[in-house]
Design an enzyme around this catalytic site. Structure first.
Site, PDB file in Angstrom:
ATOM      1  CD  GLU A  84      -2.702  -0.472   0.079  1.00  0.00           C
ATOM      2  OE1 GLU A  84      -3.425  -0.145  -0.174  1.00  0.00           O
ATOM      3  OE2 GLU A  84      -3.202  -2.714  -0.924  1.00  0.00           O
ATOM      4  CD1 TRP A 121      -1.052  -0.792  -4.321  1.00  0.00           C
ATOM      5  CD2 TRP A 121      -1.576   0.580  -5.902  1.00  0.00           C
ATOM      6  NE1 TRP A 121      -1.783  -1.449  -5.087  1.00  0.00           N
ATOM      7  CE2 TRP A 121      -2.273  -0.707  -5.959  1.00  0.00           C
ATOM      8  CE3 TRP A 121      -1.166   1.588  -6.746  1.00  0.00           C
ATOM      9  CZ2 TRP A 121      -2.377  -1.013  -7.198  1.00  0.00           C
ATOM     10  CZ3 TRP A 121      -1.991   1.225  -8.229  1.00  0.00           C
ATOM     11  CH2 TRP A 121      -2.306   0.106  -8.495  1.00  0.00           C
ATOM     12  CD1 TRP A 158     -16.815  12.949 -19.260  1.00  0.00           C
ATOM     13  CD2 TRP A 158     -17.310  11.895 -17.883  1.00  0.00           C
ATOM     14  NE1 TRP A 158     -16.205  11.945 -18.421  1.00  0.00           N
ATOM     15  CE2 TRP A 158     -16.554  10.466 -17.835  1.00  0.00           C
ATOM     16  CE3 TRP A 158     -18.391  10.312 -17.209  1.00  0.00           C
ATOM     17  CZ2 TRP A 158     -15.460  10.011 -17.905  1.00  0.00           C
ATOM     18  CZ3 TRP A 158     -17.473   8.535 -16.833  1.00  0.00           C
ATOM     19  CH2 TRP A 158     -16.465   8.766 -16.701  1.00  0.00           C
ATOM     20  CG  ASN A 182      -8.438   3.044   2.130  1.00  0.00           C
ATOM     21  OD1 ASN A 182      -8.311   3.666   2.506  1.00  0.00           O
ATOM     22  ND2 ASN A 182      -6.949   2.427   1.680  1.00  0.00           N
ATOM     23  CD1 TRP A 199     -12.702  10.626 -15.353  1.00  0.00           C
ATOM     24  CD2 TRP A 199     -11.140  12.346 -13.749  1.00  0.00           C
ATOM     25  NE1 TRP A 199     -11.249  11.093 -15.831  1.00  0.00           N
ATOM     26  CE2 TRP A 199     -10.074  11.879 -14.994  1.00  0.00           C
ATOM     27  CE3 TRP A 199     -10.530  12.619 -12.769  1.00  0.00           C
ATOM     28  CZ2 TRP A 199      -9.067  12.933 -14.983  1.00  0.00           C
ATOM     29  CZ3 TRP A 199      -9.181  12.872 -12.635  1.00  0.00           C
ATOM     30  CH2 TRP A 199      -9.127  13.053 -13.883  1.00  0.00           C
ATOM     31  CD1 TRP A 201     -10.872  10.335  -7.238  1.00  0.00           C
ATOM     32  CD2 TRP A 201     -12.663  10.081  -8.341  1.00  0.00           C
ATOM     33  NE1 TRP A 201     -11.951  10.561  -6.394  1.00  0.00           N
ATOM     34  CE2 TRP A 201     -13.627  10.286  -6.801  1.00  0.00           C
ATOM     35  CE3 TRP A 201     -13.489   9.649  -9.053  1.00  0.00           C
ATOM     36  CZ2 TRP A 201     -14.364   9.849  -6.501  1.00  0.00           C
ATOM     37  CZ3 TRP A 201     -15.260   9.125  -8.548  1.00  0.00           C
ATOM     38  CH2 TRP A 201     -15.027  10.564  -7.193  1.00  0.00           C
TER      39      TRP A 201
END
Length: 434
Positions: A259, A262, A290, A325, A343, A366
């Site tokens: 993590e 990341w 969108w 998360n 987004w 996102w």
């Protein structure tokens, strides 16, 4: 003007120990003036009770007090545009070098370039150091020198390279006598900055051996609240990434360690591809048509979509500045796929609300849920917000905590029907991408 000094500029590194730029400044020849600038370009975009500003201010007051009590020094606080503050500092002090740590966000790199030029024009050095990550920029790249765009090979290369280095901790204690002796450096109250104390607290982090050892088994269940809460502390540097990685390794927990990796993956992506802060990493995804429905967007923001797990996440975010998360993925997917909204709307809302907001990770995640980013979820992967309850909150503990009205007649009906929303999403994405 008095004798020469060096400046250390605190930014995303609000701690005294294991702070590389601060360490290097203290080891240098001249006394060190520590400063922090409340940047009005950033502050002007924030709500006046922003919890992060309260947290930064309180952290700085604590650091000031420590330096005053133990080292007859302090931290000078300023408010304004950094370039204007430095124009004044150049007049007020005989500065040899300004030390600070790297910042990788697009605005920060532009700001630092401008300040480096100003300082250079005044024969002042500007030295910056890698402090908020283990590996940065192009330190982890493919054999051809190009950046990794998929996490797993990046992570493997990261670990491979990590095993070749000796991770040093930079203890500053024995050098703090080189601080400028001046305990009454300029201070600012929250109201001086134009803010008021937030009613939300940035919570302490938890990296006890128990949490790290059980992290993999418990991290997907929001009711258990077993996440480390490290996010804001890594974001503002109240903890050292080097010490956190050492902890993860000591407890032999690969998932917790990954993590942290990341975070570095997304940081290097934003550095290599700064346009991704507001453009799709995969350009064809910017062809998606969108839709925007203000009523539906407000319902999503308030946690009134009629889908209890989605609503629980949004209500937790609004009340606390935190969201689990696993639930972040669900609410993000719901906005982009079920409501078919851009987004960037969700990214901006999270930027305003999340205590641990970090542009690289937020944009990266996102774009992941929208399908438009690096190593993204395929566009046809659409979370079912009802079956997700069975997987991650089957006893409705998390839902009951944040949506106590979910079984009441007053609870809103679903603003969109799952099957119809899924079909609309697939049809719209296909039309744009084929």
């Amino acid at each position: 003007m008095s004798k020469k000094i060096n400046i250390f500029w605190f930014r995303r590194d609000l701690r005294l120990d294991d702070n590389l730029g601060f360490f290097e400044a203290l080891k240098a020849e001249h006394p060190v003036l520590p400063i922090f600038i409340f940047d009005t370009k950033i502050l002007d975009q924030l709500p006046k009770d922003d919890a992060r500003v309260t947290f930064i201010h309180e952290t700085l007051q604590h650091l000031r007090q420590t330096l005053q009590d133990e080292h007859k020094s302090s931290i000078a606080l300023y408010k304004g545009e950094p370039i204007e503050i430095y124009k004044q500092l150049v007049q007020d002090y005989d500065i040899e070098t300004v030390f600070t740590n790297h910042d990788y966000e697009p605005y920060a790199t532009e700001r630092d370039t401008e300040i480096k030029t100003l300082l250079g024009d005044n024969n002042i050095e500007f030295k910056t150091y890698k402090d908020q990550v283990i590996f940065e920029k192009s330190e982890i790249v493919k054999k051809d020198g190009k950046p990794y765009m998929v996490y797993t090979p990046y992570m493997r290369k990261w670990k491979e390279k990590f095993r070749t280095i000796d991770l040093e901790i930079f203890y500053t204690n024995s050098y703090l006598s080189n601080l400028i002796e001046h305990s009454r450096l300029p201070n600012l109250t929250l109201s001086d900055i134009g803010f008021e104390k937030s009613n939300q607290d940035v919570l302490d982090y938890d990296v006890t051996p128990t949490l790290i050892q059980t992290y993999e088994a418990t991290r997907n269940f929001p009711a258990q609240d077993s996440t480390s809460r490290l996010g804001p502390h890594l974001r503002f540097g109240t903890v050292s990434i080097r010490k956190m990685v050492k902890k993860a390794i000591a407890e032999e927990n690969e998932i917790f360690w990954q993590e942290l990796i990341w975070r570095e993956f997304f940081t290097q992506i934003l550095w290599h591809f700064p346009h991704t802060k507001n453009e799709a990493f995969k350009p064809k995804y910017d062809r998606i048509e969108w839709r925007y429905n203000e009523t539906e967007f407000k319902a999503w923001c308030k946690g009134e979509t009629g889908y209890p797990l989605v609503d629980a996440g949004m209500r937790e975010l609004n009340a606390t500045g935190f969201m689990h998360n696993r639930i972040r993925m669900l609410v993000g997917s719901f906005l982009c796929k079920h409501l078919l909204m851009d987004w960037r709307l969700g990214e901006a809302y999270f930027a305003e609300k999340l205590h641990d907001y970090d542009m690289a990770s937020n944009v990266g995640n996102w774009q992941w849920v929208a399908g438009s980013g690096v190593d993204a979820s395929p566009y046809f992967r659409i979370f079912n917000p009802t079956t997700q309850i069975d997987k991650f909150d089957k006893n409705h503990e998390y839902i009951k905590q944040w949506v106590p009205d979910y079984q009441e007649l007053t609870y809103p009906k679903p603003i969109v029907e799952h099957k119809a929303a899924r079909e609309r999403c697939l049809k719209t994405y296909k039309a744009a991408l084929n």
